[in-house]
Design a protein around this motif. Structure first.
Motif, PDB file in Angstrom:
ATOM      1  N   HIS A  32       0.858  -1.177   0.000  1.00  0.00           N
ATOM      2  CA  HIS A  32       0.000   0.000   0.000  1.00  0.00           C
ATOM      3  C   HIS A  32       0.899   1.234   0.000  1.00  0.00           C
ATOM      4  O   HIS A  32       2.097   1.153   0.310  1.00  0.00           O
ATOM      5  N   VAL A  33       0.320   2.365  -0.323  1.00  0.00           N
ATOM      6  CA  VAL A  33       1.031   3.642  -0.291  1.00  0.00           C
ATOM      7  C   VAL A  33       0.246   4.608   0.592  1.00  0.00           C
ATOM      8  O   VAL A  33      -0.980   4.704   0.463  1.00  0.00           O
ATOM      9  N   ALA A  71       1.218   4.685  -8.365  1.00  0.00           N
ATOM     10  CA  ALA A  71       0.632   3.576  -7.616  1.00  0.00           C
ATOM     11  C   ALA A  71      -0.308   2.765  -8.489  1.00  0.00           C
ATOM     12  O   ALA A  71      -0.345   1.535  -8.426  1.00  0.00           O
ATOM     13  N   ASN A  72      -1.071   3.444  -9.342  1.00  0.00           N
ATOM     14  CA  ASN A  72      -1.948   2.750 -10.272  1.00  0.00           C
ATOM     15  C   ASN A  72      -1.139   1.940 -11.285  1.00  0.00           C
ATOM     16  O   ASN A  72      -1.465   0.788 -11.578  1.00  0.00           O
ATOM     17  N   ALA A 125      -0.673  -0.899  -6.858  1.00  0.00           N
ATOM     18  CA  ALA A 125      -0.696  -0.894  -5.395  1.00  0.00           C
ATOM     19  C   ALA A 125      -2.065  -1.350  -4.892  1.00  0.00           C
ATOM     20  O   ALA A 125      -3.084  -1.103  -5.541  1.00  0.00           O
ATOM     21  N   VAL A 146      -4.119   3.433  -2.062  1.00  0.00           N
ATOM     22  CA  VAL A 146      -3.416   4.648  -1.651  1.00  0.00           C
ATOM     23  C   VAL A 146      -4.184   5.237  -0.480  1.00  0.00           C
ATOM     24  O   VAL A 146      -5.413   5.349  -0.522  1.00  0.00           O
ATOM     25  N   GLN A 153      -7.833   3.464  -9.149  1.00  0.00           N
ATOM     26  CA  GLN A 153      -7.028   3.117  -7.984  1.00  0.00           C
ATOM     27  C   GLN A 153      -7.869   3.211  -6.714  1.00  0.00           C
ATOM     28  O   GLN A 153      -8.564   4.198  -6.489  1.00  0.00           O
ATOM     29  N   MET A 167       8.433   2.492  -4.746  1.00  0.00           N
ATOM     30  CA  MET A 167       7.425   1.541  -5.216  1.00  0.00           C
ATOM     31  C   MET A 167       8.029   0.554  -6.199  1.00  0.00           C
ATOM     32  O   MET A 167       7.762  -0.650  -6.157  1.00  0.00           O
TER      33      MET A 167
END
Length: 214
Positions: free
Chosen positions: A63-64, A82-83, A87, A90, A110, A197
């Motif tokens: 996770h972020v 992240a997408n 991930a 977020v 996301q 990441m």
């Protein structure tokens, strides 16, 4: 801006040619008018909901989390990365509203969660069984490439400039930094997030399948 006499490159594909496929994942409007979205070929003509559902089956174990006390412009760019790296989610800590410009509409695909306070975020992470990894070049932090990041973790980033708050550092289980050799104290927050990441992906993720839509 391109001169008027230069060809303008179009993204995506035009209307579907031939008989429409019988597939509930596909959007009739996109089939009719074309799909100019910034998505990989696998998802051409897919409905938004179908894309999200498919991503949910393939999201990674990290996770972020991003502190949002100053309405940081980098948050959108972090969401976009992240997408791209799938991930799990977020997490925005602090102000609920955040600048979405840099996300380039990837926030639609996301999973995004909100936590009012650092303590609320920490409590969620403990319940989820996730290791909180603070990313900042502070005393005691270790290079992110020196040891593998935990497979199930949440990567915690601070604001551009001040970095992570003391409260965020206090709830972290591990502290990592990016190796730097120049004169500046820190690098751009969105760039730092992308590096960390990708380090998780390099260690834990398989090569993605970019197969065409069947």
């Amino acid at each position: 801006m391109q001169p008027a006499d230069e060809p303008q490159l179009e993204v995506g594909v035009g209307p579907w040619v031939g008989e429409w496929p019988d597939d509930e994942r596909l959007d009739p409007e996109l089939l009719e008018h074309g799909d100019r979205r910034n998505v990989v070929d696998r998802y051409r003509y897919w409905r938004l909901e179908a894309i999200v559902a498919d991503l949910d089956t393939r999201r990674h174990g990290f996770h972020v989390a991003i502190e949002n006390w100053q309405h940081d412009l980098n948050i959108g760019s972090i969401v976009r990365t992240a997408n791209a790296l799938t991930a799990s989610a977020v997490h925005i800590i602090g102000k609920r509203r955040w600048n979405r410009r840099g996300a380039m509409v990837t926030d639609r695909y996301q999973r995004i969660e909100h936590h009012e306070t650092t303590d609320a975020f920490s409590a969620w992470a403990r319940r989820a069984g996730l290791t909180i990894v603070a990313v900042d070049n502070t005393a005691g932090s270790v290079p992110v490439d020196a040891a593998p990041l935990p497979e199930r973790c949440v990567l915690l980033f601070g604001q551009e400039g001040p970095g992570l708050t003391d409260a965020a550092m206090a709830v972290a289980d591990a502290h990592v930094q990016i190796r730097q050799f120049g004169s500046t104290r820190s690098i751009n927050a969105a760039a730092a997030a992308a590096i960390v990441m990708h380090e998780w992906v390099r260690v834990h993720a398989a090569t993605p399948d970019h197969a065409e839509l069947p």
